[in-house]
Design a protein around this motif. Sequence first.
Motif, PDB file in Angstrom:
ATOM      1  N   ALA A   1     -77.439 -63.845 -47.373  1.00 46.40           N
ATOM      2  CA  ALA A   1     -77.303 -62.538 -48.001  1.00 46.40           C
ATOM      3  C   ALA A   1     -78.558 -61.680 -47.974  1.00 46.40           C
ATOM      4  CB  ALA A   1     -76.861 -62.720 -49.461  1.00 46.40           C
ATOM      5  N   ARG A   2     -79.680 -62.219 -47.533  1.00 46.37           N
ATOM      6  CA  ARG A   2     -80.933 -61.488 -47.675  1.00 46.37           C
ATOM      7  C   ARG A   2     -81.206 -60.487 -46.569  1.00 46.37           C
ATOM      8  NH1 ARG A   2     -82.516 -61.097 -52.713  1.00 46.37           N
ATOM      9  NH2 ARG A   2     -81.975 -63.024 -53.754  1.00 46.37           N
ATOM     10  N   MET A   3     -80.677 -60.708 -45.386  1.00 47.28           N
ATOM     11  CA  MET A   3     -80.975 -59.829 -44.264  1.00 47.28           C
ATOM     12  C   MET A   3     -79.730 -59.588 -43.442  1.00 47.28           C
ATOM     13  SD  MET A   3     -84.602 -61.445 -43.092  1.00 47.28           S
ATOM     14  CE  MET A   3     -85.860 -61.747 -44.342  1.00 47.28           C
TER      15      MET A   3
ATOM     16  N   GLN B   1     -85.646 -67.207 -46.325  1.00 47.35           N
ATOM     17  CA  GLN B   1     -86.081 -67.849 -47.564  1.00 47.35           C
ATOM     18  C   GLN B   1     -87.249 -67.104 -48.180  1.00 47.35           C
ATOM     19  OE1 GLN B   1     -86.504 -71.958 -45.813  1.00 47.35           O
ATOM     20  NE2 GLN B   1     -85.204 -72.472 -47.578  1.00 47.35           N
ATOM     21  N   VAL B   2     -88.143 -66.606 -47.334  1.00 47.16           N
ATOM     22  CA  VAL B   2     -89.231 -65.774 -47.846  1.00 47.16           C
ATOM     23  C   VAL B   2     -88.662 -64.527 -48.505  1.00 47.16           C
ATOM     24  CG1 VAL B   2     -91.287 -64.452 -47.215  1.00 47.16           C
ATOM     25  CG2 VAL B   2     -90.856 -66.663 -46.136  1.00 47.16           C
ATOM     26  N   GLY B   3     -87.584 -63.977 -47.926  1.00 47.04           N
ATOM     27  CA  GLY B   3     -86.928 -62.822 -48.544  1.00 47.04           C
ATOM     28  C   GLY B   3     -86.452 -63.120 -49.953  1.00 47.04           C
ATOM     29  N   ARG B   4     -85.893 -64.307 -50.159  1.00 48.81           N
ATOM     30  CA  ARG B   4     -85.451 -64.679 -51.513  1.00 48.81           C
ATOM     31  C   ARG B   4     -86.647 -64.826 -52.448  1.00 48.81           C
ATOM     32  NH1 ARG B   4     -85.999 -69.162 -53.742  1.00 48.81           N
ATOM     33  NH2 ARG B   4     -86.200 -70.364 -51.815  1.00 48.81           N
ATOM     34  N   ILE B   5     -87.706 -65.458 -51.962  1.00 48.44           N
ATOM     35  CA  ILE B   5     -88.887 -65.683 -52.797  1.00 48.44           C
ATOM     36  C   ILE B   5     -89.500 -64.371 -53.259  1.00 48.44           C
ATOM     37  CG2 ILE B   5     -91.280 -66.500 -52.703  1.00 48.44           C
ATOM     38  CD1 ILE B   5     -90.254 -68.831 -50.959  1.00 48.44           C
ATOM     39  N   VAL B   6     -89.650 -63.420 -52.336  1.00 46.03           N
ATOM     40  CA  VAL B   6     -90.309 -62.165 -52.708  1.00 46.03           C
ATOM     41  C   VAL B   6     -89.426 -61.307 -53.606  1.00 46.03           C
ATOM     42  CG1 VAL B   6     -91.700 -62.182 -50.606  1.00 46.03           C
ATOM     43  CG2 VAL B   6     -89.540 -60.924 -50.636  1.00 46.03           C
ATOM     44  N   ALA B   7     -88.108 -61.491 -53.508  1.00 45.85           N
ATOM     45  CA  ALA B   7     -87.198 -60.700 -54.341  1.00 45.85           C
ATOM     46  C   ALA B   7     -87.059 -61.264 -55.743  1.00 45.85           C
ATOM     47  CB  ALA B   7     -85.823 -60.623 -53.679  1.00 45.85           C
ATOM     48  N   THR B   8     -87.401 -62.531 -55.921  1.00 41.45           N
ATOM     49  CA  THR B   8     -87.185 -63.178 -57.215  1.00 41.45           C
ATOM     50  C   THR B   8     -88.511 -63.628 -57.811  1.00 41.45           C
ATOM     51  OG1 THR B   8     -86.706 -65.255 -56.055  1.00 41.45           O
ATOM     52  CG2 THR B   8     -84.843 -63.881 -56.665  1.00 41.45           C
ATOM     53  N   GLY B   9     -88.998 -64.779 -57.388  1.00 43.83           N
ATOM     54  CA  GLY B   9     -90.192 -65.341 -57.996  1.00 43.83           C
ATOM     55  C   GLY B   9     -91.446 -64.513 -57.817  1.00 43.83           C
ATOM     56  N   MET B  10     -91.515 -63.660 -56.778  1.00 41.45           N
ATOM     57  CA  MET B  10     -92.706 -62.839 -56.544  1.00 41.45           C
ATOM     58  C   MET B  10     -92.366 -61.357 -56.561  1.00 41.45           C
ATOM     59  SD  MET B  10     -94.716 -65.111 -53.645  1.00 41.45           S
ATOM     60  CE  MET B  10     -96.328 -64.483 -54.162  1.00 41.45           C
TER      61      MET B  10
ATOM     62  N   GLU C   1     -79.687 -59.485 -54.109  1.00 44.32           N
ATOM     63  CA  GLU C   1     -79.922 -59.432 -55.538  1.00 44.32           C
ATOM     64  C   GLU C   1     -81.351 -59.837 -55.864  1.00 44.32           C
ATOM     65  OE1 GLU C   1     -77.065 -61.988 -57.271  1.00 44.32           O
ATOM     66  OE2 GLU C   1     -75.338 -60.797 -56.640  1.00 44.32           O
ATOM     67  N   GLY C   2     -81.935 -59.186 -56.866  1.00 43.70           N
ATOM     68  CA  GLY C   2     -83.254 -59.548 -57.338  1.00 43.70           C
ATOM     69  C   GLY C   2     -83.140 -60.440 -58.550  1.00 43.70           C
ATOM     70  N   LYS C   3     -84.014 -60.248 -59.508  1.00 41.69           N
ATOM     71  CA  LYS C   3     -83.971 -61.049 -60.722  1.00 41.69           C
ATOM     72  C   LYS C   3     -82.747 -60.702 -61.549  1.00 41.69           C
ATOM     73  CE  LYS C   3     -88.979 -61.639 -61.206  1.00 41.69           C
ATOM     74  NZ  LYS C   3     -90.160 -61.415 -62.083  1.00 41.69           N
ATOM     75  N   PRO C   4     -82.265 -61.652 -62.380  1.00 43.49           N
ATOM     76  CA  PRO C   4     -81.097 -61.366 -63.237  1.00 43.49           C
ATOM     77  C   PRO C   4     -81.331 -60.137 -64.096  1.00 43.49           C
ATOM     78  CG  PRO C   4     -81.601 -63.704 -63.252  1.00 43.49           C
ATOM     79  CD  PRO C   4     -82.723 -63.045 -62.509  1.00 43.49           C
ATOM     80  N   GLY C   5     -80.325 -59.285 -64.119  1.00 45.22           N
ATOM     81  CA  GLY C   5     -80.417 -58.074 -64.928  1.00 45.22           C
ATOM     82  C   GLY C   5     -81.078 -56.908 -64.245  1.00 45.22           C
ATOM     83  N   GLN C   6     -81.587 -57.117 -63.028  1.00 47.91           N
ATOM     84  CA  GLN C   6     -82.233 -56.036 -62.294  1.00 47.91           C
ATOM     85  C   GLN C   6     -81.301 -55.528 -61.201  1.00 47.91           C
ATOM     86  OE1 GLN C   6     -86.011 -57.332 -60.790  1.00 47.91           O
ATOM     87  NE2 GLN C   6     -86.985 -57.330 -62.801  1.00 47.91           N
ATOM     88  N   PRO C   7     -81.494 -54.265 -60.742  1.00 52.21           N
ATOM     89  CA  PRO C   7     -80.643 -53.718 -59.674  1.00 52.21           C
ATOM     90  C   PRO C   7     -80.891 -54.444 -58.357  1.00 52.21           C
ATOM     91  CG  PRO C   7     -82.494 -52.258 -60.139  1.00 52.21           C
ATOM     92  CD  PRO C   7     -82.496 -53.307 -61.220  1.00 52.21           C
ATOM     93  N   PRO C   8     -79.980 -54.305 -57.383  1.00 50.72           N
ATOM     94  CA  PRO C   8     -80.158 -54.949 -56.080  1.00 50.72           C
ATOM     95  C   PRO C   8     -81.518 -54.639 -55.477  1.00 50.72           C
ATOM     96  CG  PRO C   8     -77.976 -53.995 -56.245  1.00 50.72           C
ATOM     97  CD  PRO C   8     -78.728 -53.543 -57.462  1.00 50.72           C
ATOM     98  N   HIS C   9     -82.078 -55.635 -54.828  1.00 49.74           N
ATOM     99  CA  HIS C   9     -83.426 -55.532 -54.269  1.00 49.74           C
ATOM    100  C   HIS C   9     -83.351 -55.071 -52.816  1.00 49.74           C
ATOM    101  CE1 HIS C   9     -87.680 -56.638 -53.930  1.00 49.74           C
ATOM    102  NE2 HIS C   9     -87.375 -57.093 -52.735  1.00 49.74           N
ATOM    103  N   ASP C  10     -84.229 -54.170 -52.415  1.00 50.72           N
ATOM    104  CA  ASP C  10     -84.240 -53.677 -51.046  1.00 50.72           C
ATOM    105  C   ASP C  10     -85.637 -53.147 -50.749  1.00 50.72           C
ATOM    106  OD1 ASP C  10     -83.741 -52.727 -48.562  1.00 50.72           O
ATOM    107  OD2 ASP C  10     -82.172 -51.316 -49.122  1.00 50.72           O
ATOM    108  N   GLU C  11     -86.345 -53.806 -49.840  1.00 49.03           N
ATOM    109  CA  GLU C  11     -87.668 -53.313 -49.471  1.00 49.03           C
ATOM    110  C   GLU C  11     -87.980 -53.673 -48.025  1.00 49.03           C
ATOM    111  OE1 GLU C  11     -91.104 -55.018 -51.451  1.00 49.03           O
ATOM    112  OE2 GLU C  11     -89.953 -56.794 -51.984  1.00 49.03           O
TER     113      GLU C  11
END
Length: 393
Positions: free
Chosen positions: A67-69, A98-107, A309-319
């Motif tokens: 789902a990230r790319m 996987q880096v996409g998931r990391i930067v959108a959530t934990g970082m 998706e980014g962190k819970p409760g946040q809008p969809p992540h796109d960068e």
Amino acid sequence: MTKPTAIRPPRSGAPDPDLLPEGLADRLPPRAAEAMRVTRAMVDAMAAHGYDPVQPPLVEFERSLAARMAGVRKNRMVRFTDPVSLRSLAVRADMTVQVGRIVATGMGDVPRPLRLSYAGQVLRIKGDGLDPEREQLQIGAEIVGADNVAAAAEAVLLAIEALRVAGATGISVDFTLPDLVDTLAERAHPMDAETTDAVRHELDAKDAGALTAVGGEAFLPLLYATGPFDTAIAKLEEFDRAIIDGGALGTRIAALREIAALVGDAARLTLDPTERHGFEYQSWFGFTIYADGLRGALGRGGTYRVTGEGKPGQPPHDEVATGFSLYPDPLVDANALPVASRIVFLPLGHDREAAAALRAEGWRTRAALTERDEAKALGCTHVLGASGPEAVQ
């Protein structure tokens, strides 16, 4: 990689338990040591430029990996059901997502641009074309939060440096514009979706007759805007001026020229503006990297977008992001075998302080475990004597 060998003949009608699945193989000494050296050299080069390593897990939920790319293909992933969650899991086929998931959530809150590197094995459900290997070593770097000319040039130069410090020579880089047809179809040469797909396909096939037949005659000059960078970029500019009012590709051409100037003579540069193989999720810029004497491409990179998706409760992540992935297995397998290192045999009851001092100086040691152990049989070049290492006769 070293091919697996059956140790005992199989029972009639039974599979040999010592054989590995098709496309998988052991890597034995000294190739395994060479793979570690290559990995260390590349990761150290990235660290020297400020890239921090991350280590994502080997297996994730399938939905997260897909789902990230845009363009990530599920049919390349080895999938199975998690016995704990009963959800679909997948073995990673590409660490970039996987880096996409990391930067959108934990970082997600770390200041941008964010520079990350990674190294690990990836597994695909089948080999690619003439390359039967399903498991590959992937080493890469990503700049998250930037996809401009400076980021693109940094990615190209770092990929070149990483391969060079690992032992590659005669490096060449082929630039491409992955979204070229989409850009022209939207702005300067309108086409419906079906025609656009057909034009892409025939440009990929480099088939001039078929390209004309599907309504892409205007794109024929792109088949010839390839080759050494200076010559090819001039043909691309000519194409842009000839059929496009106002030059829809002007900014991209200028960006390619600027990137090429920043790369300079660090590598041979070529251009194939319509090349899309291996660029499933790249946006306006892509590149493929090669080296003399090594089969196929050693890696690809470019600009892309991290979505989902980014962190819970946040809008969809796109960068935006820029990066590359290198697959150095051909380099590992083609490198000359390492020169035999100095290995000192340590007899039973040896001086441990003397052995530690030798290791600090760069020697390798192998200690005897029984009185029957012999230096030559254990592959040692020296024996620790009263006055230091003595050559094995």
